[in-house]
Design a protein around this motif. Structure first.
Motif, PDB file in Angstrom:
ATOM      1  N   GLY A  60       7.277  40.512  51.677  1.00  0.00           N
ATOM      2  CA  GLY A  60       8.071  41.526  50.972  1.00  0.00           C
ATOM      3  C   GLY A  60       7.750  41.530  49.484  1.00  0.00           C
ATOM      4  O   GLY A  60       7.607  42.588  48.865  1.00  0.00           O
ATOM      5  N   TYR A 103      13.309  45.576  54.124  1.00  0.00           N
ATOM      6  CA  TYR A 103      12.308  46.547  54.555  1.00  0.00           C
ATOM      7  C   TYR A 103      12.754  47.957  54.194  1.00  0.00           C
ATOM      8  O   TYR A 103      11.951  48.797  53.779  1.00  0.00           O
ATOM      9  N   LEU A 154       2.895  43.848  56.468  1.00  0.00           N
ATOM     10  CA  LEU A 154       3.900  44.447  57.346  1.00  0.00           C
ATOM     11  C   LEU A 154       4.025  43.656  58.650  1.00  0.00           C
ATOM     12  O   LEU A 154       5.129  43.486  59.182  1.00  0.00           O
TER      13      LEU A 154
END
Length: 1135
Positions: free
Chosen positions: A302, A354, A293
């Motif tokens: 990701g 995200y 993150l």
């Protein structure tokens, strides 16, 4: 996996009440290999003896019972029985070991992740390599503890390393691991894998001992003392301090250690209270997620997070309780992401990738709470945790922007506890809201149980044909539930390793959708006349299935496609028994084929065909465009993703029939279909879907393909007047009255898809005049963007003029017609591509033919501005390249030129400032037209034209051999000119000098006429002195035409008109001097002195100039005596 160096303490205390030291004297304290007496594994012979009852019972006990419960149940357990239980307690499948030592097992998740990972570098593969190369040694199993050493071979950069590995296990699960390699990762290292697989693959090579406490019970006091002393001697540096501490405590009567009955044994297996789950390093999960993150999407973070989500799904499919545990750890780190508060504070939205991770998080929690075999206390704990996260201010909202205004549809079924919730008081929906609502759902409905459990569940005596009937006309079961919720059940069944049950429910849902579609079609047909007359634009679904957070259509499609391909793992497909508190499972051979489930398919129908039909139904559903940028983007993205999946399917005759059937349904489905005759103004457009249908149907049924595509071309949200909803609607149609102009953030994308659909039709219709005319009408009616129409015009032009074929004149005319529409649309608006559009239109008209060029010139005022018409259109039409391209004869050339001249004169009348010069140029070869254009210029000179425009035309006239007309225009230009004293670099100075030179060349009279105009218009001393000097160098008229006479004498400065010019020049120098001195600074003194020097030269041109200049200087000294330094410089230069 962060392998801890220290072994964790034993979980339970071991003792033998009533144990007699004599009862086991003489029994062997050594060990036997795992595959010893009674074992049916590990034999190398081709024939196998039947498994013994002892092994069958021991294996079942080892799978389900903690060993402490076995000990408590029986006062004495024979040693052979203990050995077989211990033997069978180690995991027997490599699949779980693989799952815990690699990101994926090479299945669907691996393919979808897009990772090109070298599998040989995965811990599981490396572990196999170490095992197969003989690197595992010293393997020993003591009770429920396995140990050994794994040698890592030397490499060019690293020396050989021997790692000590220890593994604890319980009920066929590895419960803890330690390794000396010091590796820190979420998953097991290669050394743990190597030792585990050694035990799985070669159990006969592993020496097996009972738990160490059992061995110690067999020793007498002397043996125990010898054992302890030898142990301390061998490891005195490590254990001596601990041994002394323990001895002191044991010898102390009141010590804590003496208050506890028994002693810990790390090899004795699990206690009754221990949770039976595979070892998962929670700390490493948290650290890894936090790291990913913090990287903010860079370095492939990701993808790594998506792989972790895939691992959770893999665990769920294996029915591993660590799936929920791992997702909880991931969610906690997501909620702790500091960017959430920052984005909320700044009012910015999170990135799209995200946002998709949060979507997956919510979907996984939905699967977990819908786990059909979870205990009530588990669900209650998850609900508490979800509500806690849901209440946090920074928790992301479901639609990614603002609260969803839709009702609580997940709970709109009878099972829901909050179905009648007040919409006004309902809070915004977060990514966890649906999972929270799903906690109210259950699996105890008897009809649902039958659907899931029974392949033969039919009711041929059931004749209820109402809307919510439990069976259809074929007596096949139906399942009536909010479609996304029902599909979430399917996803949960699949996710938890029940593919057969998921398939049964999916088929029931799809048959329900089919029946509803048929009922809706009949309903609309019965009310069609009334609905069409009233213009009802209503929708039946406030929530669309495509783009929905639960992705219902995608779930059904994937379930059927995987079944059709046989992707589901047969080893995990068990029957569910919901009637009991526990669920039984049994293995089935070739389960992925599910032959008995096919009884609920049409004759000759396949799972593939059913999947395709389901996707078509979902894509064609009329649904309202959701609010918010992210939700709208998701609609587009999911639609394109589903169509991409459909495009991977090769169409056969069966599928073509399904396409035709669904196409007819969609066209005739009324307000239930996105392709019906009436749609709600804010319905999601069907352009992308229709383009796919058109492409698929075109080779098989062109008429139907064009009907679909032409119907889909509409975009009512952009229509200025759209009919409002009608409240007198047929049963079950929900009317939504438009109350605002919609905020369609994806409108540009939607319009581009509309354009793509039109372009596809144009391409397909080449050579078919009737089709092209129909497509053209649709484009002109439905497309509202000039840039998109221009693109279509260009596309049509390219298709019509392909190099390998003759031009398609019909398609060229379509291209021209679209181009003309663009011209009309952009005529009164600003468009940075306007000049490109005009040039392209002329090119297109040229390809069509001379009549097209003549036509656009005849109606130029509806298409072009006067400037465009003269400078681009008429000029291009009259160019040599156009004449050559069209192969025009003299007569045609003259007709075209006549039209161009007429256009030029009309434009000059309408906009003389910008078109007069072009008109003169275009009319040069026609005397009457040229004179008319010149008169237009004269008429406009006194009103609307600037001196710059007039000077430009005047120079053109001189260049073309009309000096007197040039002189006339120059004098008119001078009237509009005004040069102040300080404008000595003005661009018009060259024009003034040219005009004076022209007048001087024409003669004394012309010069005398223009000088008063110059004196009136020009106040700049340097310009006037330049003109004066030039007029005194030559005799006026010397360079005029030979027919004109001149005296040959220079003009006198004492007589008119030069005297007037001289006086004006001297006056200008005086005024300029005073103006400069008002604000002069010392750094400009030298420049000012030079200016006075030039002024003196002009003064001296007059007969009394010396006296005038002396008086002028004296006045300066008197007036500006305060500027001492400057006046000193003046005295030095001028006395």
């Amino acid at each position: 996996m962060a392998e801890r160096v220290q072994q964790p303490p034993a979980k339970r205390l071991c003792c033998r009440p009533g144990y007699s030291t004599t009862c086991r004297q003489g029994q062997r304290a050594g060990g036997t290999v795992c595959g010893g007496s009674g074992s049916s594994q590990g034999g190398s012979s081709k024939t196998h003896s039947p498994e013994s009852l002892l092994d069958i019972a021991a294996r079942k006990v080892a799978e389900k019972w903690p060993f402490q419960r076995v000990e408590e149940r029986f006062e004495r357990i024979p040693e052979p029985v203990q050995r077989r239980i211990v033997y069978w307690s180690f995991p027997r499948s490599e699949r779980e070991i693989c799952m815990y030592s690699s990101f994926n097992t090479g299945g669907e998740e691996s393919a979808s992740s897009g990772e090109n990972v070298d599998e040989t570098r995965l811990p599981f593969r490396r572990g196999i390599a170490l095992l197969e190369s003989g690197c595992v040694d010293n393997v020993l199993q003591v009770g429920f503890h396995l140990s050994g050493t794994v040698t890592e071979p030397a490499t060019a950069s690293e020396p050989e390393m021997v790692c000590s590995v220890a593994i604890s296990f319980d009920r066929c699960k590895i419960t803890s691991v330690t390794c000396g390699c010091g590796n820190k990762d979420i998953f097991y290292c290669a050394h743990v894998v190597a030792l585990s697989l050694y035990r799985v693959r070669q159990p006969e090579q592993v020496k097996l001992h009972l738990p160490i406490s059992e061995t110690l019970f067999q020793m007498n006091r002397d043996q125990l003392q010898k054992f302890v002393q030898y142990l301390i001697t061998v490891h005195h540096t490590e254990v001596l301090p601990t041994a002394q501490k323990l001895a002191d405590e044991i010898l102390s009567q009141n010590s804590e250690i003496n208050q506890v009955h028994g002693a810990p044994d790390p090899t004795a297996g699990a206690s009754v209270d221990d949770e039976n789950c595979w070892h998962l390093d929670e700390e490493q999960v948290q650290e890894q997620v936090k790291l990913f993150l913090s990287q903010g999407g860079y370095h492939g973070s990701g993808k790594q997070l998506n792989l972790l989500f895939s691992k959770v799904r893999e665990m769920l499919k294996m029915r591993d309780s660590n799936g929920a545990r791992m997702l909880t750890l991931i969610t906690e780190q997501f909620m702790a992401d500091p960017r959430l508060a920052l984005w909320r504070q700044q009012g910015t939205t999170m990135t799209d990738k995200y946002r998709q991770l949060w979507d997956e998080l919510g979907a996984l929690w939905m699967c977990i709470v819908l786990n059909p075999h979870c205990k009530p206390e588990q669900k209650a704990a998850w609900l508490r945790q979800l509500k806690k996260w849901n209440s946090v201010d920074v928790c992301p909202l479901e639609d990614g922007n603002h609260g969803n205004e839709l009702p609580n549809l997940t709970n709109s079924l009878p099972q829901g506890a909050h179905g009648n919730q007040d919409l006004g008081t309902r809070p915004h929906r977060t990514v966890f809201t649906r999972a929270i609502e799903a906690c109210d759902l259950h699996w105890q409905d008897s009809h649902l149980q039958h659907i899931i459990n029974d392949d033969l569940y039919t009711n041929y005596c059931y004749h209820d044909n109402t809307e919510n009937s439990l069976f259809d006309s074929r007596s096949w079961p139906l399942w009536h539930e909010h479609v996304p919720t029902a599909c979430a059940r399917v996803d949960a069944l699949r996710s938890h390793g029940y593919p057969r049950e998921a398939l049964r429910l999916a088929i029931a849902i799809i048959n329900t959708l089919r029946r509803q579609q048929q009922k809706q079609l009949e309903l609309f047909r019965n009310h069609k006349k009334d609905l069409l007359h009233k213009g009802v634009t209503s929708i039946t679904n406030l929530e669309g299935w495509v783009g929905h957070p639960l992705d219902p259509i995608g779930t059904l499609f994937s379930t059927l496609m995987e079944t059709g391909r046989g992707d589901e793992d047969s080893s995990q497909g068990g029957f569910l028994d919901f009637s009991a508190s526990t669920m039984s499972s049994s293995k089935h051979s070739e389960l992925h084929l599910f032959p008995s489930t096919r009884r609920f398919l049409e004759e000759g129908e396949s799972y593939l065909a059913l999947a395709v039909e389901t996707a078509l139904m979902g894509l064609g559903q009329q649904r309202i465009m959701p609010d918010g940028l992210y939700a709208q983007e998701k609609v587009c993205r999911n639609e394109e993703h589903l169509i991409a999946k459909l495009q991977e399917v090769d169409l056969d005759d069966t599928l073509v029939k399904i396409f035709r059937k669904q196409a007819v349904f969609l066209l005739e489905g009324g307000p239930y279909s996105g392709l019906g005759e009436l749609i709600y103004r804010e319905s999601v457009p069907m352009h992308t879907f229709a383009k796919y249908l058109f492409t698929c149907l075109l080779p098989h049924d062109a008429e139907l393909a064009y009907k679909i595509a032409l119907r889909a071309m509409r975009l009512p949200v952009l229509e200025s007047t759209a009919p409002s909803g009608d409240m007198s609607r047929p049963h079950h149609i929900v009317s939504v009255v438009p109350n605002r102009y919609p905020r369609w953030f994806t409108l540009s994308h939607i319009e581009s898809q509309q354009c793509e659909l039109a372009s596809t039709m144009l391409t397909a219709a080449k050579g078919d005049a009737r089709r092209l005319e129909t497509v053209l009408e649709s484009i002109q009616k439905n497309i509202h963007s000039s840039s998109h129409i221009f693109k279509l015009a260009q596309d049509a032009f390219k298709i019509a003029t392909l190099m390998d074929s003759l031009p398609d004149i019909t398609l060229l005319k379509v291209s021209l017609e679209l181009g003309l529409q663009v011209m009309r649309m952009t005529l009164s608006t600003l468009n940075w591509r306007r000049r490109e559009m005009v040039r392209w239109l002329v090119t297109c008209a040229t390809e069509v033919g001379v009549y097209a060029l003549d036509s656009i010139m005849q109606s130029w005022f509806t298409l072009f501005t006067p400037t465009e018409a003269t400078s681009i259109v008429a000029t291009t039409v009259m160019s040599n390249s156009t004449i050559v391209r069209l192969h025009l004869d003299c007569h045609q050339q003259e007709n075209l030129a006549s039209s161009a001249r007429t256009l030029a004169l009309q434009c000059a009348m309408k906009d003389p400032q910008n078109c007069a010069l072009s008109a003169l140029t275009l009319c040069e070869k026609d005397h009457i037209a040229f004179e008319t254009a010149y008169q237009i210029v004269l008429d406009a000179a006194t009103t609307g034209m600037s001196y710059t425009q007039l000077f430009t035309i005047a120079r053109y006239m001189e260049h073309r051999g009309y000096p007197m007309r040039a002189y006339k225009l120059a004098t008119l230009a001078m009237v509009h000119l005004n040069l102040s004293y300080n404008q000595d670099t003005h661009p018009a100075i060259n024009d003034v000098l040219w005009a004076c030179a022209l007048s001087h060349s024409l003669g004394k009279n012309e010069l005398a006429a223009i000088i008063p105009l110059v004196v009136k218009s020009v106040k700049c001393a340097t310009v006037l002195s330049d003109i004066l000097r030039r007029c005194t160098l030559t005799t006026p008229g010397m360079v005029a035409l030979h027919s004109r006479r001149n005296s040959g004498k220079l003009m006198s400065l004492d007589k008119a008109p030069l005297r007037q010019l001289l006086d004006a020049t001297i006056g200008a120098y005086i005024n300029t001097t005073h103006s400069r001195l008002t604000h002069i600074s010392p750094r400009h003194y030298s420049e000012f002195i030079e200016f006075l020097s030039k002024a003196r030269e002009t003064f001296l041109m007059a007969h009394d100039g010396h006296i005038q200049f002396t008086q002028f200087i004296d006045n300066l000294k008197q007036i500006y005596k305060g500027k001492k330094k400057l006046m000193m410089l003046v005295r030095e230069r001028f006395g």
